[in-house]
Design a protein around this motif. Structure first.
Motif, PDB file in Angstrom:
ATOM      1  N   ARG A  83       0.825  -1.212   0.000  1.00 45.24           N
ATOM      2  CA  ARG A  83       0.000   0.000   0.000  1.00 45.24           C
ATOM      3  C   ARG A  83       0.860   1.264   0.000  1.00 45.24           C
ATOM      4  O   ARG A  83       1.887   1.295   0.674  1.00 45.24           O
ATOM      5  CB  ARG A  83      -0.870   0.037   1.257  1.00 45.24           C
ATOM      6  N   PRO A  84       0.422   2.298  -0.689  1.00 47.62           N
ATOM      7  CA  PRO A  84       1.158   3.574  -0.669  1.00 47.62           C
ATOM      8  C   PRO A  84       0.816   4.353   0.596  1.00 47.62           C
ATOM      9  O   PRO A  84       0.418   5.514   0.529  1.00 47.62           O
ATOM     10  CB  PRO A  84       0.666   4.271  -1.933  1.00 47.62           C
ATOM     11  N   VAL A  85       0.934   3.695   1.724  1.00 45.27           N
ATOM     12  CA  VAL A  85       0.533   4.265   2.999  1.00 45.27           C
ATOM     13  C   VAL A  85       1.687   4.052   3.973  1.00 45.27           C
ATOM     14  O   VAL A  85       2.268   2.968   4.013  1.00 45.27           O
ATOM     15  CB  VAL A  85      -0.722   3.528   3.552  1.00 45.27           C
ATOM     16  N   ASN A  86       2.042   5.072   4.734  1.00 46.13           N
ATOM     17  CA  ASN A  86       3.065   4.895   5.763  1.00 46.13           C
ATOM     18  C   ASN A  86       2.573   5.407   7.098  1.00 46.13           C
ATOM     19  O   ASN A  86       1.688   6.257   7.158  1.00 46.13           O
ATOM     20  CB  ASN A  86       4.359   5.611   5.373  1.00 46.13           C
ATOM     21  N   THR A  87       3.141   4.834   8.142  1.00 53.48           N
ATOM     22  CA  THR A  87       2.651   5.113   9.488  1.00 53.48           C
ATOM     23  C   THR A  87       3.767   5.655  10.375  1.00 53.48           C
ATOM     24  O   THR A  87       4.891   5.181  10.307  1.00 53.48           O
ATOM     25  CB  THR A  87       2.106   3.822  10.127  1.00 53.48           C
ATOM     26  N   PRO A 158       4.164   8.937   0.561  1.00 52.67           N
ATOM     27  CA  PRO A 158       2.997   8.065   0.430  1.00 52.67           C
ATOM     28  C   PRO A 158       1.752   8.870   0.052  1.00 52.67           C
ATOM     29  O   PRO A 158       1.722  10.090   0.232  1.00 52.67           O
ATOM     30  CB  PRO A 158       2.846   7.485   1.836  1.00 52.67           C
TER      31      PRO A 158
ATOM     32  N   ASP B 175       5.122  -1.972   6.924  1.00 51.30           N
ATOM     33  CA  ASP B 175       4.536  -0.686   6.535  1.00 51.30           C
ATOM     34  C   ASP B 175       5.477   0.061   5.582  1.00 51.30           C
ATOM     35  O   ASP B 175       5.044   0.847   4.759  1.00 51.30           O
ATOM     36  CB  ASP B 175       4.293   0.134   7.799  1.00 51.30           C
ATOM     37  N   TYR B 177       7.205  -1.142   3.164  1.00 53.37           N
ATOM     38  CA  TYR B 177       7.329  -1.859   1.886  1.00 53.37           C
ATOM     39  C   TYR B 177       8.212  -3.094   1.940  1.00 53.37           C
ATOM     40  O   TYR B 177       8.647  -3.586   0.901  1.00 53.37           O
ATOM     41  CB  TYR B 177       7.831  -0.917   0.784  1.00 53.37           C
TER      42      TYR B 177
END
Lengths: 378, 270, 306
Positions: A83-87, A158, B175, B177
């Protein structure tokens, strides 16, 4: 299909997302759209489902129902790394065996970016930590670790950046400073930020849009000033700032106002500021909108008798706790504009008044009933 | 007077601690001193004539059998360590990272060998090798036995390390990648490694120093502890003291080096 | 064991590592694949041998063919073993119990000093505690034989002062218990140190604040804090001590200080036809220790002792 989910592009969309665990429902049929590039806050008490929502967007949990989309791309069921999501994790979760630079370069390297190290250096510059790039996370202060965690997420550009109570572990001063900095960075990089917090002040000062969550559902969503000015539920009225509440029955209308009776006192609520137009209603007014008088005021619109139970002087304002005829405790903030403020003591009889255009009406529910009776009782 | 008394009571724990450390080192000191003894038949009593002498240090393999026994112990220790570390680490990963049916019985099975006295382990292995598997006692039966009792200690050590790792680190990697394989190779394994290394060192030292189980299952195979024990009645050569004390020195130097590397890695700059 | 505790002790000091755990993953066959090789090994070389030992303990000897046995359910082996060697059992328990208590008495102040008083010497002391145990166990026990020998300074001094009733230290139970105590001491020190090191020193200060005298603080705060370590330490000391025979062999006398381990060892290796008796003794020892350990853990502690 799964290979290009990382290239997804657009607004974040949650469609009827539900997450059930063995014995309870953490998120209940949640739908919401977060426009691309906005700073969005999910605000709520602990256990309201906000962190679960965040984890479902990140892919760390999978919903038991509904869909998660970015733009047109359905990313439900994909793994976090797809996913193009970062946390930015609550405890930062920096890799202790890697240097700060290696931590930040971790994402770009996994995406096979040719200039991972340079990207990392740029991101570190953005958070003003270039001078600490060679250190290990264990050698940094809490605030510095927080900024490394932010750089490690931002460096990937992201579509959606998730912040899970990112300021929770910092002291008040550092929190304020980081709030400003986060906002600066968000406007600089222009990414969608979703900020999960239980701190209403933090949500209000930073976000363009705040969604208040309670028991797995969104109670109300909107710009911070709107949430404050016109709460739509008793829960929001009390979670976002404080409210003086009373349960009443609607008797009729008076021009643009609804008239309701709360403990033998008639109060007026603007029609467009009430969710409810007949039957039972929860009346509310913000503490700073209420004036306090030693004798009955004239021509103020609404007024009610009360007894002072506590007075605390805070400098700019004085906060009074008073008991109204319904038995509820109300709070009144009186700005200390006069040289000699009115000197009231606990036990004094007073009158309260407010401009009826500031009143609001919300549905009566359990939260509200409890709040109206026990409000500020502690 | 009263100042002396309060100093003593303030430092009581430390005084006792130092005394205990002296007590711990007393036999090591004896071993060291007797490595310079010019003994006649057995290296048990000090012979003032010609002592101290460096001749045993100059020729550590001088006594018949002592160096072959050392080599056997090192070979057995290395093999047992390798296999036990791998098998035990796999079990530890399963126990910490997965929820599965039979987990608590696995825990019991791992715990039991540690709660069983060595004579019982030795006796039961001897019985199965002779009566059950009909194997000839020797090098391989010793290796098999050592692997068995090392596994439990490896599981305990690696499990403790894995349990102390923040599960969010793996979430963070995925998260960012990293696919599951990369997450394991870049994050989980490097972070678990100190525990695995500690488990391997522990296995080696347990295997190297084991006497009781080895004595049951070794047949004609002679390890270093068995050599020392057997020569006790015939006369211990001072070379055993030389080797025993050298092992002590090597181990201490290794631990100190590990401590220095460890603290530099963590880089605690205060 | 020693390094395991040292390692976990070091980890406990690292503030990075206090995870709020989410449950492990639940996925198919992977855990079983990870378990199979190790558990197979433990089954084949721990469980199966124990079963075989149990069956050997019930075998009978061929009449007129010493050293040859047949499958049987000869409970008489147990009766013989326990009636002939009951005293050795009691001796083993007494020696091991005494050594465990002594270990605790010696280990506690040391662990306490390391955890709270040593400051920057903490790691050095940790190394010093473990270091002697890299010299071979047999060599160190032989060194004790030399230290306690009749013509060595200690016994001579005590004899000169007429403080040594029998005139000897070696060949007595005192030497055996001393040897056991020495050999298993780190197994007591390290777990106690680990649990004390994890404790917040402010708790001790609070304790000293509440109770003026040190003994009360020790009893009500420090010892409860160390309880998990004490539990693990007593087990790690008692179990190997109860089964040991090397100390009794090297430091004790030929008759009056033999422990059950010595009997098992000699029945296996030197007594013709002693096989079923030795097996019966081993099984009895194992059951006795398991029962004691279970009772002890149930009385004082949690499941996760190790």
């Amino acid at each position: 299909m799964a290979t290009n989910t990382r290239e997804a592009h657009g607004d974040l969309v949650l469609e009827n997302v539900t997450k059930e665990f063995a014995d309870f429902t953490a998120v209940d049929d949640l739908s919401l759209v977060v426009p691309r590039g906005s700073f969005f806050a999910l605000l709520g008490p602990s256990g309201c489902g906000k962190t679960t929502t965040l984890r479902m967007v990140a892919g760390l949990e999978q919903p038991t129902g509904g869909r998660v989309l970015i733009g047109e791309t359905d990313i439900t069921g994909t793994r976090p790394h797809e996913r193009p999501v970062n946390t930015v994790f609550q405890s930062y979760a920096l890799f202790p065996h890697l240097t700060v630079r290696e931590n930040v370069a971790f994402g770009p390297k996994r995406r096979k970016a040719a200039d991972a190290m340079r990207l990392a250096d740029d991101a570190l510059e953005l958070v003003q930590l270039s001078h600490l790039a060679a250190r290990k996370p264990g050698q940094l202060s809490g605030g510095q670790q927080q900024r490394v965690a932010l750089a490690r997420a931002v460096v990937n550009q992201p579509e959606v950046l998730l912040l899970d109570e990112p300021l929770g572990a910092l002291d008040l001063k550092l929190r304020r400073q980081m709030q400003v900095e986060l906002k600066r960075i968000q406007s600089e990089v222009g990414l969608t930020f979703i900020h999960v917090t239980h701190d209403q002040e933090e949500a209000m000062t930073m976000a363009d849009t705040v969604a208040v969550m309670n028991r797995g559902r969104i109670e109300q969503m909107g710009p911070p000033e709107r949430l404050y000015d016109l709460p739509q539920t008793a829960f929001v009225a009390n979670f976002v700032g404080q409210s003086n509440l009373g349960v009443g029955r609607i008797h009729g209308t008076d021009g643009d106002f609804i008239v309701a009776e709360v403990s033998d006192t008639k109060v007026r609520i603007p029609k467009q500021r009430s969710e409810i137009h007949d039957g039972q209603v929860m009346f509310g007014v913000r503490p700073e909108k209420v004036r306090i008088h030693e004798s009955q005021p004239v021509g103020t619109g609404n007024d009610v008798r009360a007894v002072v139970t506590d007075v605390s002087f805070t400098g700019v304002a004085t906060q009074y706790l008073v008991t109204v005829p319904s038995g509820a405790n109300w709070t009144v903030y009186e700005q200390n504009l006069d040289v000699e403020p009115i000197s009231l003591r606990p036990g004094d009889d007073v009158w309260l008044s407010w401009d009826p255009t500031h009143a609001f009406g919300v549905p009566v529910d359990e939260d509200g009933r409890k709040a109206a009776l026990a409000e500020d009782g502690a | 007077m009263s100042r002396t008394r309060s100093w003593v009571s303030d430092h009581l724990a430390m005084i006792i601690a130092v005394a205990v450390l002296v007590y711990l080192f007393l036999p090591v000191l004896y071993t060291f001193v007797f490595s310079f003894n010019n003994y006649r038949r057995s290296n048990i009593t000090w012979n003032p004539e010609g002592s101290p002498t460096l001749k045993h240090w100059a020729n550590p393999c001088g006594a018949p059998g002592v160096c072959p026994a050392l080599v056997e112990s090192i070979k057995i220790g290395a093999l047992a360590t390798l296999v036990a570390t791998i098998l035990g680490t796999l079990i530890a990963f399963a126990l910490v990272r997965y929820v599965f049916r039979g987990r608590s019985s696995t825990n019991v099975l791992v715990f039991l060998p540690m709660a069983t006295p060595e004579v019982v382990l030795g006796a039961s292995l001897l019985t199965i090798f002779i009566q059950g598997f009909r194997m000839d006692l020797g090098f391989w039966t010793v290796v098999i036995a050592h692997i068995m009792f090392c596994i439990s200690f490896v599981v305990v050590t690696v499990k403790a390390r894995l349990q102390s790792l923040d599960p969010r680190l793996e979430e963070a990697a995925s998260d960012l990648y990293a696919n599951p394989r990369t997450t394991f190779l870049r994050i989980t394994f490097p972070l678990a490694l100190p525990g695995i290394v500690a488990a391997a060192l522990l296995s080696f030292s347990l295997s190297f120093d084991d006497f009781i189980i080895t004595n049951f299952v070794s047949g004609n195979e002679t390890t270093f502890p068995k050599f020392v024990y057997v020569s006790y009645t015939r006369g211990i050569p001072a070379q055993a003291n030389v080797i025993g004390f050298s092992m002590f020195l090597i181990a201490v130097l290794c631990v100190i080096a590990a401590q220095i590397i460890g603290s530099r890695r963590r880089g605690v700059a205060a | 064991m020693t390094t395991a505790f040292a390692a976990s002790a070091r980890e406990a000091g690292d503030p990075q590592l206090t995870p709020p755990r989410r449950g492990g993953r639940r996925r198919g066959w992977t855990p079983y694949l990870l378990l199979v090789p190790g558990l197979l090994w433990l089954t084949l070389f721990f469980i199966v041998p124990l079963v075989q030992l149990g069956s050997a303990s019930l075998q009978s000897q061929w009449p007129g063919a010493p050293g040859y046995y047949y499958r049987d359910v000869n409970v008489g082996n147990y009766v013989d073993a326990l009636s002939s060697y009951g005293v050795h059992f009691l001796r083993s328990l007494a020696y091991a119990g005494l050594a465990t208590v002594l270990c605790f008495v010696i280990a506690f102040p040391l662990a306490y000093a390391m955890a709270f008083k040593a400051g920057r010497w903490r790691n050095v002391m940790l190394i010093l505690v473990v270091a002697p145990f890299f010299t071979s166990f047999i060599l160190r026990t032989i060194a004790w034989r030399q230290i306690l020998a009749d013509d060595a300074p200690l016994a001579r001094t005590l004899n000169a002062l007429h403080l040594l009733p029998g005139g000897h230290i070696t060949e007595t139970w005192v030497a055996v218990v001393a040897g056991l105590t020495y050999n298993f001491l780190p197994f007591m020190v390290l777990p106690i140190y680990t649990s004390l090191e994890r404790a917040d020193p402010r708790l001790l200060e609070a304790g000293r604040d509440l109770y003026a005298d040190r003994l009360t603080t020790l009893r009500t705060v420090t010892i409860p804090l160390a309880a998990p370590g004490i539990l693990a330490g007593t087990l790690l000391t008692f179990i190997p001590a109860a089964g040991d025979y090397v100390n009794a062999e090297l430091l004790g006398s030929d008759t009056s200080t033999k422990m059950v381990g010595n009997v098992i060892n000699s029945q296996f290796f030197t007594v013709l036809g002693g096989y079923p008796t030795a097996a019966a003794l081993s099984i009895s020892l194992m059951i006795l220790i398991l029962v004691l350990v279970l009772g002890y853990v149930r009385r004082f502690g949690t499941e996760e002792v190790l």
